[in-house]
Design a protein around this motif. Structure first.
Motif, PDB file in Angstrom:
ATOM      1  N   THR A  65      62.754 141.336  46.398  1.00  0.00           N
ATOM      2  CA  THR A  65      61.672 142.022  47.113  1.00  0.00           C
ATOM      3  C   THR A  65      60.316 141.563  46.601  1.00  0.00           C
ATOM      4  O   THR A  65      59.381 141.339  47.385  1.00  0.00           O
ATOM      5  CB  THR A  65      61.822 143.544  46.953  1.00  0.00           C
ATOM      6  OG1 THR A  65      63.117 143.948  47.400  1.00  0.00           O
ATOM      7  CG2 THR A  65      60.763 144.271  47.756  1.00  0.00           C
ATOM      8  N   VAL A  66      60.172 141.420  45.279  1.00  0.00           N
ATOM      9  CA  VAL A  66      58.931 140.896  44.706  1.00  0.00           C
ATOM     10  C   VAL A  66      58.659 139.499  45.254  1.00  0.00           C
ATOM     11  O   VAL A  66      57.527 139.175  45.648  1.00  0.00           O
ATOM     12  CB  VAL A  66      59.014 140.872  43.163  1.00  0.00           C
ATOM     13  CG1 VAL A  66      57.843 140.095  42.571  1.00  0.00           C
ATOM     14  CG2 VAL A  66      59.027 142.289  42.607  1.00  0.00           C
ATOM     15  N   THR A  67      59.692 138.664  45.281  1.00  0.00           N
ATOM     16  CA  THR A  67      59.530 137.296  45.774  1.00  0.00           C
ATOM     17  C   THR A  67      59.099 137.290  47.241  1.00  0.00           C
ATOM     18  O   THR A  67      58.203 136.525  47.638  1.00  0.00           O
ATOM     19  CB  THR A  67      60.845 136.516  45.615  1.00  0.00           C
ATOM     20  OG1 THR A  67      61.225 136.523  44.235  1.00  0.00           O
ATOM     21  CG2 THR A  67      60.688 135.080  46.073  1.00  0.00           C
ATOM     22  N   GLU A  68      59.718 138.123  48.070  1.00  0.00           N
ATOM     23  CA  GLU A  68      59.369 138.166  49.493  1.00  0.00           C
ATOM     24  C   GLU A  68      57.920 138.581  49.706  1.00  0.00           C
ATOM     25  O   GLU A  68      57.221 138.041  50.568  1.00  0.00           O
ATOM     26  CB  GLU A  68      60.305 139.130  50.221  1.00  0.00           C
ATOM     27  CG  GLU A  68      61.712 138.614  50.410  1.00  0.00           C
ATOM     28  CD  GLU A  68      61.776 137.398  51.312  1.00  0.00           C
ATOM     29  OE1 GLU A  68      61.105 137.405  52.376  1.00  0.00           O
ATOM     30  OE2 GLU A  68      62.468 136.436  50.958  1.00  0.00           O
ATOM     31  N   ARG A  69      57.463 139.560  48.927  1.00  0.00           N
ATOM     32  CA  ARG A  69      56.060 139.990  49.071  1.00  0.00           C
ATOM     33  C   ARG A  69      55.107 138.870  48.640  1.00  0.00           C
ATOM     34  O   ARG A  69      54.033 138.697  49.215  1.00  0.00           O
ATOM     35  CB  ARG A  69      55.816 141.250  48.238  1.00  0.00           C
ATOM     36  CG  ARG A  69      56.610 142.461  48.712  1.00  0.00           C
ATOM     37  CD  ARG A  69      56.269 142.811  50.155  1.00  0.00           C
ATOM     38  NE  ARG A  69      56.983 143.996  50.624  1.00  0.00           N
ATOM     39  CZ  ARG A  69      58.131 143.967  51.274  1.00  0.00           C
ATOM     40  NH1 ARG A  69      58.708 142.813  51.523  1.00  0.00           N
ATOM     41  NH2 ARG A  69      58.699 145.076  51.677  1.00  0.00           N
ATOM     42  N   MET A  70      55.494 138.104  47.610  1.00  0.00           N
ATOM     43  CA  MET A  70      54.667 136.969  47.206  1.00  0.00           C
ATOM     44  C   MET A  70      54.541 135.947  48.335  1.00  0.00           C
ATOM     45  O   MET A  70      53.446 135.443  48.623  1.00  0.00           O
ATOM     46  CB  MET A  70      55.276 136.297  45.969  1.00  0.00           C
ATOM     47  CG  MET A  70      55.176 137.082  44.680  1.00  0.00           C
ATOM     48  SD  MET A  70      55.941 136.156  43.321  1.00  0.00           S
ATOM     49  CE  MET A  70      55.533 137.203  41.920  1.00  0.00           C
ATOM     50  N   LEU A  71      55.658 135.653  48.982  1.00  0.00           N
ATOM     51  CA  LEU A  71      55.650 134.664  50.060  1.00  0.00           C
ATOM     52  C   LEU A  71      54.815 135.139  51.241  1.00  0.00           C
ATOM     53  O   LEU A  71      54.136 134.343  51.891  1.00  0.00           O
ATOM     54  CB  LEU A  71      57.084 134.373  50.504  1.00  0.00           C
ATOM     55  CG  LEU A  71      58.033 133.797  49.445  1.00  0.00           C
ATOM     56  CD1 LEU A  71      59.410 133.536  50.037  1.00  0.00           C
ATOM     57  CD2 LEU A  71      57.465 132.525  48.848  1.00  0.00           C
ATOM     58  N   ALA A  72      54.880 136.445  51.523  1.00  0.00           N
ATOM     59  CA  ALA A  72      54.077 136.984  52.625  1.00  0.00           C
ATOM     60  C   ALA A  72      52.590 136.890  52.317  1.00  0.00           C
ATOM     61  O   ALA A  72      51.780 136.515  53.174  1.00  0.00           O
ATOM     62  CB  ALA A  72      54.485 138.431  52.905  1.00  0.00           C
TER      63      ALA A  72
END
Length: 883
Positions: free
Chosen positions: A79-86
């Motif tokens: 989830t942390v990674t996905e928010r970074m990508l967004a």
């Protein structure tokens, strides 16, 4: 969009070499060519990079971060990674683990189970504030982040090991409710143990030199929006459970408290040094207080904007802005001032420049605090701690800025140590020789060195990709030099203990791919440079841990006549955990059995922690746990349409010795005639256990090591000062001795299981025909050493012990059912270390303890039955214990 101000890199723009010596953090020799290059770069650089090639190279490397995200399962890594990508603009909308549409969890098995099974890498750019601009938020520069999302489940810890081997920094994610969990401790050992690449050779000083440098790290307390979260308690668990960690909070969490008579809501914070105090702060998590820059960041509520696009409101605490009703009586400001003072005081204990300011009673600027925090982080003296609620998109921007500000670039990491014939022995004063690096030159592996050095840290097979028959795609970290399409390279595999270096193979690169999660996109210019991580297609024999190099060219040799041949220099490779569970497989038809064998070979290339053993009647598959084997079987059916019959799981036992034992009567003779050839030799050896910490009955497994004593060396005509590593490379008799011992240690005297945690010391050898007879027939020495080990073990069975895998277990269950679960654990030979009762009937209790793996096979069904479906558990491999 808001960005935290940049913390200057270790080498900011300077006017004199003296300033570089004072502020530098990468430990470069003052007279080295590396320092000279950096001086020339900084002296010529302005707001735009200089025109020289070396200036462009240094600028690129200083703006590069190779970072991994690590955590216990379900702590929120993906989830942390996905928010970074967004936020970075890689995706329009952040994916969800529950919806199964994340970028890095792209395998069908990952999306079905909601967990990360294999590491996935992706690269993106992030706005980073320009060097030397202080607190000017308008001056931004881009840093390129190459991010690897790793699994949190212990069954896939090999993915953690090989990711650590190629990364420069780490982001450790913790659950705000549970704090440090079992797999968090396992991950921490992987990040901080210098010998992560050679964890099974800790007792061998020859291999210890080639260990991986520990990773600088930042910690993120995630799920701050969850009921029961406790920021201070999570920090306390870091201090108690992670050896060598000095958690230093650089943020305070902000909570929104709304009452009937107040609008807008008040924002309050909590102390980080009192775990009990935060229980009184029951508002909704809405932001953080940045202690370095003394400002508050408040994110809008989910209803007020998109999770991915909404930017936080920035409030400067010391510039007249208030986040309460009265600026002069602001609880957040008062707490921030007190916490910043503690931050500066802590940094003064670890950083010389901050200590000087502190002792002179000078107030450091924000830039000075940032620089001090960076130096302490890169020196592994502190673990900066941040707060976030990734599911709601709060606190992610500061994490990205901290990655750019606090974690190292490739220029600030140690050059990876190399093994091979070109090393120069130097006496270390302890009767052995070691290799000391030459800091007066840019060595092979340094990002500015022109020669290629790369490590293949992962191999996958993709249909329609790879260019080779099996679709092999190789993930590699380029340490120095560069790789291009159509290049022909040399591939070197590190030898197993007791073996010599394998034949160096030549391979041709078919293409270069850029990392993008499950999508691999072709690199535009087809070139991968030093510091980069990329995917390579076209290789046919490369496996995990191989070193990729160019053949040493004649020009480099002619430039330095004293330089040694570096053709056979190679990296230490990547360590693989030992299997703990085995199942028996059998295909439905003879044709499927052949396909099964070929497919499992490919799986073992992809995952070195899988071990396959073929028998006449069936196939034995060994892995790191039930889930590991279950996923492998799922892949057999899903990807290769293979249906297999599976036997019951069996635990992988090992043996060891409890005390020192030796061959009876000194030299033990072996005298056999085989095929008309007489094999005769005498060997005197000792077997002793590897010493471990006595604080726990569990030990980590290490493969046996063999040493050759002075008497044996004298008889065999070997150099008494030669290291064990070089001895194996130079002497056929030494290899015969070692291979005989290692072969016999694969079968113990109690359960015929392989021995672990044993040192075999060869005291003396002898033969009737003397040294000449052994040189004519080294096999006699190999047979004699194997016989000596087997006989010694058989004669001393009382000094041997069986080791079984032990799991650290954490069970969450309703308060009323604790007694039944404790009774069941006792029947499974488990020991309970702690029971944490829930504060209310709605809050579950936690049961912590250790259980033999054989006692919890299929435990998921048992715990559901005992708790009426309301309980859950997680188990992590802790080590092997005497059975």
């Amino acid at each position: 969009m808001y960005r935290l101000p940049q913390i200057p890199t270790a080498l900011v723009r300077v006017d004199t070499l003296k300033k570089i010596w004072k502020n530098g953090t990468d430990g470069l020799c003052r007279s080295s060519p590396v320092a000279t290059l950096l001086v020339r770069y900084n002296a010529s650089s302005s707001d735009t990079v200089g025109e020289t090639q070396e200036s462009r190279q240094i600028h690129r490397l200083r703006h590069l971060r190779n970072v991994g995200v690590f955590a216990h399962v379900d702590a929120g890594k993906t989830t942390v990674t996905e928010r970074m990508l967004a936020l970075a603009g890689v995706v329009r909308r952040a994916g969800s683990v529950d919806d199964g549409d994340t970028v890095t969890d792209f395998l069908p098995a990952e999306r079905e189970r909601g967990i990360t099974i294999q590491s996935a890498a992706i690269a993106f750019s992030w706005g980073w504030h320009n060097n030397g601009k202080g607190d000017d938020l308008q001056q931004n520069d881009n840093v390129r982040i190459q991010l690897i999302d790793t699994p949190g489940h212990v069954d896939f810890s090999v993915e953690v090991n090989r990711s650590v081997a190629v990364l420069d920094g780490a982001v450790l994610v913790l659950d705000a409710v549970k704090g440090v969990q079992p797999q968090t401790e396992t991950v921490w050992r992987a990040l901080k143990t210098p010998s992560i690449n050679n964890h099974d050779r800790l007792q061998d000083p020859d291999f210890r030199r080639f260990s991986h440098d520990p990773l600088p790290c930042i910690a993120v307390i995630n799920k701050m929006d969850k009921d029961g979260r406790n920021f201070a308690n999570a920090i306390s668990t870091i201090r108690q459970k992670l050896p060598g960690a000095f958690p230093l909070p650089i943020q305070l969490p902000l909570f929104s408290k709304r009452s009937e008579n107040e609008s807008p809501p008040d924002l309050v914070s909590c102390a980080v040094d009192s775990p009990d105090e935060q229980r009184e702060t029951n508002g909704a998590f809405c932001g953080i207080v940045d202690l370095v820059h003394m400002r508050a960041l408040v994110w809008p509520d989910r209803k007020e904007g998109s999770i991915d696009k909404s930017a936080p409101t920035v409030i400067n605490l010391l510039q007249g802005e208030s986040i309460g009703r009265d600026a002069e009586d602001c609880q957040v400001t008062e707490m921030a001032v007190a916490s910043r003072s503690k931050l500066i005081e802590s940094l003064a204990e670890m950083d010389v420049e901050m200590e000087e300011l502190f002792l002179n009673d000078e107030t450091p600027s924000n830039a000075q605090v940032r620089a001090s925090l960076r130096r302490a982080t890169l020196a592994h003296k502190v673990l900066p701690v941040l707060a976030a609620a990734a599911l709601k998109g709060k606190g992610i921007e500061p994490i990205l800025d901290a990655v750019a500000d606090l974690l190292p670039s490739p220029l600030e990491r140690k050059t990876p140590a190399l093994n091979g014939e070109s090393t120069t022995p130097v006496h270390n004063g302890h009767g052995k020789k070691e290799i000391k690096p030459n800091t007066s030159q840019i060595t092979l592996g340094h990002p500015l060195h022109p020669s290629l050095l790369a490590l293949a840290f992962k191999v996958v097979h993709m249909k329609g990709r790879g260019g080779s028959g099996d679709g092999r795609v190789v993930f590699a970290r380029i340490y120095s030099g560069k790789l291009s399409e159509r290049d022909t390279v040399q591939v070197i595999s590190p030898p197993a203990p007791g073996d010599t270096l394998k034949i160096i193979r030549s391979e041709r690169i078919g293409g270069m791919l850029e990392l993008a999660g499950g999508r691999l996109e072709k690199i535009e210019d087809g070139v991968c440079k030093s510091g980069d991580v990329c995917a390579i297609v076209g290789f046919k024999t490369v496996v995990t841990g191989d070193t990729i190099r160019f053949a040493a060219d004649k020009t480099s040799k002619s430039n330095n006549s004293k330089s040694q041949n570096t053709d056979e220099m190679y990296l230490a490779g990547v360590a693989s955990p030992k299997p703990v569970m085995t199942v028996r497989l059998e295909a439905e038809t003879a044709s499927d059995q052949s396909r099964l064998s070929e497919t499992l070979k490919l799986f073992c290339i992809e995952d070195p922690s899988l071990v396959v053993e073929e028998t006449e009647s069936s196939t034995l598959l060994s892995g790191l746990g039930e889930l590991h084997i279950e996923v492998t079987l799922d892949r057999l059916f899903r990807e290769h349409q293979l249906r297999v019959m599976v036997g019951p799981p069996l635990v992988a036992y090992h043996e060891s010795v409890k005390e020192e034992i030796e061959t009876s009567g000194g030299l033990l003779e072996y005298d056999r005639t085989i095929g008309g050839t007489r094999l005769q030799a005498r060997v005197h050896l000792l077997l002793k256990p590897v010493s471990h910490e006595k604080s726990s009955s569990c030990v980590m497994l290490t493969t046996p090591s063999v040493t050759i004593g002075s008497k044996a060396r004298e008889f065999l005509g070997m150099n008494a000062d030669l290291s064990e590593l070089l001895l194996l490379q130079k002497s056929d008799l030494a290899r015969a001795l070692v291979q005989g011992c290692l072969g016999a240690l694969k079968r113990g005297a109690l359960k015929a299981s392989p021995l672990m945690n044993v040192i075999c010391h060869i005291e003396n050898v002898d033969a009737e025909g003397g040294l000449a007879a052994l040189k004519r027939l080294p096999g006699a020495l190999q047979a004699a050493s194997a016989n000596a080990v087997s006989v010694t073990l058989a004669q001393n069975q009382g000094s041997c012990t069986v080791l079984e895998p032990t799991m650290s277990i954490e069970i969450s269950l309703p308060n009323a059912m604790v007694g039944d679960v404790l009774s069941d654990l006792t029947s499974r030979r488990g020991t309970v270390s702690d029971v944490v009762a829930g504060d209310s009937e709605q809050e579950n209790s936690l049961v912590l303890g250790d259980v033999p793996l054989s006692g919890i096979i299929g435990y998921a069904n048992t715990i559901r039955a005992l708790t009426a479906g309301e309980g859950s558990f997680s188990a992590e491999y802790k080590g092997h214990s005497p059975c």
